[in-house]
Design a protein around this motif. Sequence first.
Motif, PDB file in Angstrom:
ATOM      1  N   LEU A   1       0.829  -1.203   0.000  1.00 17.01           N
ATOM      2  CA  LEU A   1       0.000   0.000   0.000  1.00 17.01           C
ATOM      3  C   LEU A   1       0.862   1.252   0.000  1.00 17.01           C
ATOM      4  CD1 LEU A   1      -2.724  -1.070   2.585  1.00 17.01           C
ATOM      5  CD2 LEU A   1      -3.137  -0.540   0.162  1.00 17.01           C
ATOM      6  N   LEU A   2       1.917   1.244   0.803  1.00 14.73           N
ATOM      7  CA  LEU A   2       2.802   2.405   0.850  1.00 14.73           C
ATOM      8  C   LEU A   2       3.546   2.569  -0.464  1.00 14.73           C
ATOM      9  CD1 LEU A   2       3.968   4.763   2.401  1.00 14.73           C
ATOM     10  CD2 LEU A   2       5.628   3.195   3.452  1.00 14.73           C
ATOM     11  N   ARG A   3       4.008   1.468  -1.035  1.00 11.80           N
ATOM     12  CA  ARG A   3       4.712   1.532  -2.320  1.00 11.80           C
ATOM     13  C   ARG A   3       3.820   2.141  -3.400  1.00 11.80           C
ATOM     14  NH1 ARG A   3       4.580  -1.871  -6.814  1.00 11.80           N
ATOM     15  NH2 ARG A   3       6.463  -1.784  -8.118  1.00 11.80           N
ATOM     16  N   ALA A   4       2.582   1.679  -3.485  1.00 14.27           N
ATOM     17  CA  ALA A   4       1.676   2.190  -4.507  1.00 14.27           C
ATOM     18  C   ALA A   4       1.417   3.680  -4.320  1.00 14.27           C
ATOM     19  CB  ALA A   4       0.369   1.415  -4.465  1.00 14.27           C
ATOM     20  N   ALA A   5       1.258   4.110  -3.081  1.00 13.96           N
ATOM     21  CA  ALA A   5       0.994   5.527  -2.815  1.00 13.96           C
ATOM     22  C   ALA A   5       2.208   6.392  -3.162  1.00 13.96           C
ATOM     23  CB  ALA A   5       0.609   5.701  -1.355  1.00 13.96           C
ATOM     24  N   LEU A   6       3.398   5.901  -2.862  1.00 16.74           N
ATOM     25  CA  LEU A   6       4.615   6.647  -3.202  1.00 16.74           C
ATOM     26  C   LEU A   6       4.766   6.774  -4.714  1.00 16.74           C
ATOM     27  CD1 LEU A   6       6.961   4.948  -0.593  1.00 16.74           C
ATOM     28  CD2 LEU A   6       6.377   7.390  -0.609  1.00 16.74           C
ATOM     29  N   ARG A   7       4.553   5.680  -5.423  1.00 15.56           N
ATOM     30  CA  ARG A   7       4.671   5.704  -6.880  1.00 15.56           C
ATOM     31  C   ARG A   7       3.617   6.630  -7.504  1.00 15.56           C
ATOM     32  NH1 ARG A   7       7.449   1.827  -9.673  1.00 15.56           N
ATOM     33  NH2 ARG A   7       5.773   1.622 -11.218  1.00 15.56           N
ATOM     34  N   ALA A   8       2.444   6.658  -6.926  1.00 13.37           N
ATOM     35  CA  ALA A   8       1.389   7.530  -7.463  1.00 13.37           C
ATOM     36  C   ALA A   8       1.764   9.002  -7.347  1.00 13.37           C
ATOM     37  CB  ALA A   8       0.079   7.267  -6.723  1.00 13.37           C
ATOM     38  N   LYS A   9       2.612   9.326  -6.354  1.00 14.98           N
ATOM     39  CA  LYS A   9       3.060  10.705  -6.165  1.00 14.98           C
ATOM     40  C   LYS A   9       4.398  10.976  -6.851  1.00 14.98           C
ATOM     41  CE  LYS A   9      -0.166  12.376  -3.372  1.00 14.98           C
ATOM     42  NZ  LYS A   9      -0.919  13.628  -3.593  1.00 14.98           N
ATOM     43  N   GLY A  10       4.949   9.980  -7.531  1.00 16.38           N
ATOM     44  CA  GLY A  10       6.227  10.160  -8.203  1.00 16.38           C
ATOM     45  C   GLY A  10       7.415  10.163  -7.268  1.00 16.38           C
ATOM     46  N   VAL A  11       7.268   9.583  -6.089  1.00 13.74           N
ATOM     47  CA  VAL A  11       8.363   9.535  -5.113  1.00 13.74           C
ATOM     48  C   VAL A  11       9.226   8.307  -5.395  1.00 13.74           C
ATOM     49  CG1 VAL A  11       8.944   9.334  -2.662  1.00 13.74           C
ATOM     50  CG2 VAL A  11       6.950  10.686  -3.375  1.00 13.74           C
ATOM     51  N   PRO A  12      10.548   8.457  -5.514  1.00 11.76           N
ATOM     52  CA  PRO A  12      11.415   7.292  -5.762  1.00 11.76           C
ATOM     53  C   PRO A  12      11.287   6.256  -4.654  1.00 11.76           C
ATOM     54  CG  PRO A  12      12.615   9.347  -6.119  1.00 11.76           C
ATOM     55  CD  PRO A  12      11.319   9.722  -5.476  1.00 11.76           C
ATOM     56  N   VAL A  13      11.092   4.996  -5.027  1.00  9.04           N
ATOM     57  CA  VAL A  13      10.945   3.936  -4.035  1.00  9.04           C
ATOM     58  C   VAL A  13      11.575   2.655  -4.566  1.00  9.04           C
ATOM     59  CG1 VAL A  13       8.600   3.427  -4.887  1.00  9.04           C
ATOM     60  CG2 VAL A  13       9.303   2.599  -2.643  1.00  9.04           C
ATOM     61  N   GLU A  14      12.380   2.035  -3.719  1.00  5.76           N
ATOM     62  CA  GLU A  14      12.947   0.730  -4.018  1.00  5.76           C
ATOM     63  C   GLU A  14      12.307  -0.280  -3.074  1.00  5.76           C
ATOM     64  OE1 GLU A  14      17.025   0.325  -5.005  1.00  5.76           O
ATOM     65  OE2 GLU A  14      17.316  -1.434  -3.728  1.00  5.76           O
ATOM     66  N   THR A  15      11.787  -1.358  -3.651  1.00  3.99           N
ATOM     67  CA  THR A  15      11.030  -2.332  -2.871  1.00  3.99           C
ATOM     68  C   THR A  15      11.653  -3.713  -2.975  1.00  3.99           C
ATOM     69  OG1 THR A  15       9.020  -1.088  -3.430  1.00  3.99           O
ATOM     70  CG2 THR A  15       8.715  -3.271  -2.463  1.00  3.99           C
ATOM     71  N   HIS A  16      11.838  -4.352  -1.831  1.00  4.69           N
ATOM     72  CA  HIS A  16      12.348  -5.720  -1.783  1.00  4.69           C
ATOM     73  C   HIS A  16      11.375  -6.585  -0.991  1.00  4.69           C
ATOM     74  CE1 HIS A  16      16.299  -4.734  -3.489  1.00  4.69           C
ATOM     75  NE2 HIS A  16      16.215  -3.621  -2.785  1.00  4.69           N
ATOM     76  N   LEU A  17      10.834  -7.597  -1.639  1.00  5.97           N
ATOM     77  CA  LEU A  17       9.954  -8.552  -0.992  1.00  5.97           C
ATOM     78  C   LEU A  17      10.623  -9.919  -0.999  1.00  5.97           C
ATOM     79  CD1 LEU A  17       6.510  -7.617  -2.618  1.00  5.97           C
ATOM     80  CD2 LEU A  17       7.524  -6.717  -0.510  1.00  5.97           C
ATOM     81  N   PHE A  18      10.629 -10.575   0.145  1.00  2.00           N
ATOM     82  CA  PHE A  18      11.223 -11.894   0.271  1.00  2.00           C
ATOM     83  C   PHE A  18      10.135 -12.901   0.600  1.00  2.00           C
ATOM     84  CE2 PHE A  18      14.829  -9.151   0.690  1.00  2.00           C
ATOM     85  CZ  PHE A  18      15.878  -9.865   0.130  1.00  2.00           C
ATOM     86  N   ALA A  19      10.204 -14.069  -0.014  1.00  3.48           N
ATOM     87  CA  ALA A  19       9.177 -15.083   0.218  1.00  3.48           C
ATOM     88  C   ALA A  19       9.168 -15.554   1.663  1.00  3.48           C
ATOM     89  CB  ALA A  19       9.400 -16.272  -0.723  1.00  3.48           C
ATOM     90  N   HIS A  20      10.356 -15.627   2.278  1.00  5.18           N
ATOM     91  CA  HIS A  20      10.458 -16.141   3.641  1.00  5.18           C
ATOM     92  C   HIS A  20      11.238 -15.164   4.514  1.00  5.18           C
ATOM     93  CE1 HIS A  20       8.862 -19.909   2.163  1.00  5.18           C
ATOM     94  NE2 HIS A  20       9.801 -19.941   1.233  1.00  5.18           N
ATOM     95  N   GLY A  21      10.826 -15.061   5.737  1.00 10.77           N
ATOM     96  CA  GLY A  21      11.488 -14.162   6.676  1.00 10.77           C
ATOM     97  C   GLY A  21      10.654 -13.930   7.917  1.00 10.77           C
ATOM     98  N   GLY A  22       9.325 -14.062   7.748  1.00  6.50           N
ATOM     99  CA  GLY A  22       8.459 -13.832   8.886  1.00  6.50           C
ATOM    100  C   GLY A  22       8.465 -12.373   9.302  1.00  6.50           C
ATOM    101  N   HIS A  23       8.261 -12.135  10.583  1.00 11.10           N
ATOM    102  CA  HIS A  23       8.213 -10.772  11.101  1.00 11.10           C
ATOM    103  C   HIS A  23       9.292 -10.568  12.160  1.00 11.10           C
ATOM    104  CE1 HIS A  23       6.413  -6.890  11.893  1.00 11.10           C
ATOM    105  NE2 HIS A  23       6.535  -7.125  13.190  1.00 11.10           N
ATOM    106  N   GLY A  24       9.778  -9.350  12.245  1.00 12.10           N
ATOM    107  CA  GLY A  24      10.713  -8.992  13.300  1.00 12.10           C
ATOM    108  C   GLY A  24      12.070  -9.646  13.173  1.00 12.10           C
ATOM    109  N   PHE A  25      12.537  -9.842  11.938  1.00 11.84           N
ATOM    110  CA  PHE A  25      13.799 -10.573  11.774  1.00 11.84           C
ATOM    111  C   PHE A  25      15.021  -9.716  12.050  1.00 11.84           C
ATOM    112  CE2 PHE A  25      11.863  -9.739   7.547  1.00 11.84           C
ATOM    113  CZ  PHE A  25      12.724  -8.771   7.042  1.00 11.84           C
ATOM    114  N   GLY A  26      14.922  -8.396  11.889  1.00  9.92           N
ATOM    115  CA  GLY A  26      16.093  -7.567  12.150  1.00  9.92           C
ATOM    116  C   GLY A  26      17.314  -8.082  11.426  1.00  9.92           C
ATOM    117  N   LEU A  27      18.390  -8.277  12.177  1.00  7.07           N
ATOM    118  CA  LEU A  27      19.595  -8.912  11.642  1.00  7.07           C
ATOM    119  C   LEU A  27      19.700 -10.364  12.097  1.00  7.07           C
ATOM    120  CD1 LEU A  27      22.274  -6.111  12.241  1.00  7.07           C
ATOM    121  CD2 LEU A  27      21.195  -6.716  10.072  1.00  7.07           C
ATOM    122  N   ARG A  28      19.364 -10.610  13.350  1.00  4.65           N
ATOM    123  CA  ARG A  28      19.677 -11.912  13.965  1.00  4.65           C
ATOM    124  C   ARG A  28      18.881 -13.074  13.401  1.00  4.65           C
ATOM    125  NH1 ARG A  28      17.697 -11.235  20.151  1.00  4.65           N
ATOM    126  NH2 ARG A  28      19.238  -9.547  20.062  1.00  4.65           N
TER     127      ARG A  28
END
Length: 340
Positions: free
Chosen positions: A290-317
């Motif tokens: 949702l945020l990516r689409a809104a940024l693109r609609a306003k012409g704001v540069p955005v780089e998006t990375h989606l990973f199939a696996h990772g879950g939530h709260g992975f940080g670095l560890r």
Amino acid sequence: MTDRTEPPLRPGRRAFLATVGGGAALIASTASAQTAPPATGKPGPAGLPDPVETIDLWPKGAPGMPATPPVETVTERSTDRDVTDRAVLGITRPRLVVFRPHRPNGAAVLITPGGGYRHVVIDKEGYEMGRWLCARGFTVFVLFYRLPGDGWAAGPDVALTDTQRAMRLIRHRARDYGVDPQRVAAMGFSAGGHLCADLLTRFDVRVYDPVDAADRQPARPDAAAPIYPVVSMTAPDAHPGSRALLIGADADAARERAHSPHLNVPANAPPVFLLHAEDDDVVPVENALLLRAALRAKGVPVETHLFAHGGHGFGLRKTLGKPVAAWPELFLAWAGGILV
């Protein structure tokens, strides 16, 4: 999935270090009488001492204190004696904890850790990322912000109040830290990612009265990296816990909209780096989309990375042995075209 929209380069940014004499600014003295970092009661990981330098956000105390102030408390959630996973709640003296690099590259990162707006994570999304970025030349400021469920007068804007103030203070004191005030990024995780997204969209919204000269500085970050962020305040995409603590379980549509960053993107928002795992079972990946689409609609540069696996709260560890382990280097490569 990787999506990159290149922002324009800023002329002359590499010349900054010459104007401050390289790392000479590191000799700046630490301000006295600042509140210590959260009292953890337990040392950090072996060989990685906790930082000690801090900056209080509010010289005369945080505005809008509740009638019954909360009590700052640190909890340890790890059962492994060699791995700390601390979190702090009840913050009444919001402050920045500083990581100074040995060889500053002139850029700074303001980190807002997650915690569902119930507490603020210390290690996983705070100090660990601070050390990692600091080792690569960034001056890092980890923000321990006030929480909206504690009864502050600013209500759902209390954390944004601290984040705007933090960004202005970093710029106001930039030379003391060898930082170019035009190369200050924001990075946030989970609910701290919501705070990061709130800052990158509502940096110009007046949420507090100025208190000193620092408040003449802009609050707009020069780049922003919301990491597995909470974004939407509307079901089914909202994270229920963050929503309830931020705007209330019974919030109406107007309040939901006011605190959903994707519905408040201005045309002059900074370049954004977005990261999320598609198997996130806490904060749905749709928040980042949702945020990516809104940024693109306003012409704001955005780089998006989606990973199939990772879950939530992975940080670095929690990235070891997974493709998502590449994310810090992806951020570094992206930031190299904007901040360094």
